[in-house]
Design a protein around this motif. Sequence first.
Motif, mmCIF file in Angstrom:
data_model
loop_
_atom_site.group_PDB
_atom_site.id
_atom_site.type_symbol
_atom_site.label_atom_id
_atom_site.label_comp_id
_atom_site.label_asym_id
_atom_site.label_seq_id
_atom_site.Cartn_x
_atom_site.Cartn_y
_atom_site.Cartn_z
ATOM 1 N N GLU A 77 1.278 2.051 7.779
ATOM 2 C CA GLU A 77 1.736 2.397 9.124
ATOM 3 C C GLU A 77 0.569 2.549 10.091
ATOM 4 O O GLU A 77 0.673 2.204 11.272
ATOM 5 N N TRP A 98 2.389 7.010 -3.506
ATOM 6 C CA TRP A 98 3.267 6.142 -2.723
ATOM 7 C C TRP A 98 3.242 6.510 -1.241
ATOM 8 O O TRP A 98 3.260 5.631 -0.384
ATOM 9 N N ASP A 99 3.198 7.791 -0.957
ATOM 10 C CA ASP A 99 3.133 8.228 0.442
ATOM 11 C C ASP A 99 1.827 7.790 1.103
ATOM 12 O O ASP A 99 1.801 7.470 2.295
ATOM 13 N N GLU A 120 12.328 -4.606 5.144
ATOM 14 C CA GLU A 120 10.991 -4.019 5.256
ATOM 15 C C GLU A 120 11.024 -2.506 5.014
ATOM 16 O O GLU A 120 10.525 -1.704 5.802
ATOM 17 N N GLU A 140 10.654 4.470 -0.540
ATOM 18 C CA GLU A 140 12.096 4.199 -0.625
ATOM 19 C C GLU A 140 12.400 3.256 -1.778
ATOM 20 O O GLU A 140 13.376 3.451 -2.526
ATOM 21 N N TYR A 170 1.110 -2.531 -4.456
ATOM 22 C CA TYR A 170 2.569 -2.627 -4.371
ATOM 23 C C TYR A 170 3.136 -3.189 -5.664
ATOM 24 O O TYR A 170 4.138 -2.700 -6.193
ATOM 25 N N SER A 190 10.088 1.083 3.214
ATOM 26 C CA SER A 190 8.810 1.667 2.806
ATOM 27 C C SER A 190 8.694 1.661 1.292
ATOM 28 O O SER A 190 9.698 1.610 0.565
ATOM 29 N N LYS A 234 5.325 -2.346 9.122
ATOM 30 C CA LYS A 234 4.647 -1.180 8.568
ATOM 31 C C LYS A 234 4.285 -1.347 7.092
ATOM 32 O O LYS A 234 3.733 -0.431 6.483
ATOM 33 N N ILE A 235 4.605 -2.516 6.511
ATOM 34 C CA ILE A 235 4.400 -2.644 5.058
ATOM 35 C C ILE A 235 3.474 -3.783 4.648
ATOM 36 O O ILE A 235 3.107 -3.867 3.470
ATOM 37 N N LYS A 244 2.205 4.192 2.043
ATOM 38 C CA LYS A 244 3.033 4.092 3.241
ATOM 39 C C LYS A 244 2.242 4.449 4.491
ATOM 40 O O LYS A 244 2.274 3.714 5.493
#
Length: 391
Positions: A306, A298-299, A57, A62, A234, A59, A225-226, A302
């Motif tokens: 979250e 992407w941030d 899992e 990553e 995604y 992020s 969180k994903i 994420k």
Amino acid sequence: MERPNPMLDELKKILPTIAENAVEAEKLRRVPDENIRLLKSINLHRAFLPKVYGGLELSLPEVTDCIAALAGACGGTAWAFSLLITHNHQMAMFSKQAQDEFWGENPDATASSSIAPFGKVEECEGGVIFNGDMKWSSGCDHAEWAILGFLRDNKETGEKDYCFGVVPSSDYEIIDDWYSAGMKPSGTKTLRINDNTFIPEHRIEKAKAMMTGASSGFGLYPDSKIYYTPYRPYFACGFASMALGIAERMLEVFKNLTKNRTRAYTMAASGKEIPPLMRLAESTHQVMAARALMEKTWDEHKAFGEQKRYPTDDELAFWRTNQAYAVKMCCEAVNRLFEVSGGSTWIHDNEIQRLWRDCNMTAAHAYTDYDVCKQILGRSLMGMEADPTMV
């Protein structure tokens, strides 16, 4: 921007071998078995696998940083493996029964896909009967399952629902028909579905449900969180990260080429000429801008996951179209450098030519069509309803 990423650190250890295999991968027209073995040895395929099945899992930032780095070594390998990874994220939105069938006995299982809704279905008790040749299934040689797209009658609305059905590899034959100028190692072949394949209801989901938090698997993992997120952003991030990694590698290769290059007949040092330096500078700025845009996007993905915050339609419009614009910038940067790289780069096995072919291939996907994306974002900016013919 350098960010702590243990998975990327592990990936960098095996990238030289994957890069060495790039020419052979093009000849094979699929990802070499060694590349798959190496990538699975660091558990990159488990990046989006639910923890309950032994997943990591990780992020989205990553994972996309890993895909970008992988694409710099071999674009076709990155294309296929990125999809194998992101399909795990999509599978986590299916029913628990489907997930148990998929990963219960083999947590290393992955799926390729063919999601353009060209499959033919007939309704039957407990599901549908599926038939058809399903094209564009990247990485299918290394997958145990396939996610297939089709349209299904909605008796309540009288319209068609765009759906996904999941079938095991025993239900299809792989047709070796992938002969492409770009992304040759992706092995994007056709799946010939066995006559009258049955897909049970628990392995079917509506695409819209996966974009609105209404799928069978939504909420199965409240501590994750994903998974509190639409599936499509995604899925799309892989294409932008591939283009970015290829473009960043192109900058390196072009610098090395230009530094040591002399012009035929005159023997003049190309590395001291102004035009190549100007092109390198502009392409560098463009690739840096593409990375900055994508890292911001992407941030956001994420952070929303979250915070368990679902994006609005306007936010989704930007997420959808930022990907394509980043790909556009990367292709422009690569093409600018390829134009002045000389005749030797047209030799088939030259890395610069491969980078050029592969980068432009990332812009050829239906999801990265920037003409479509400009219309999507333009309508959103003007407060107009989304055009249902554009996804």
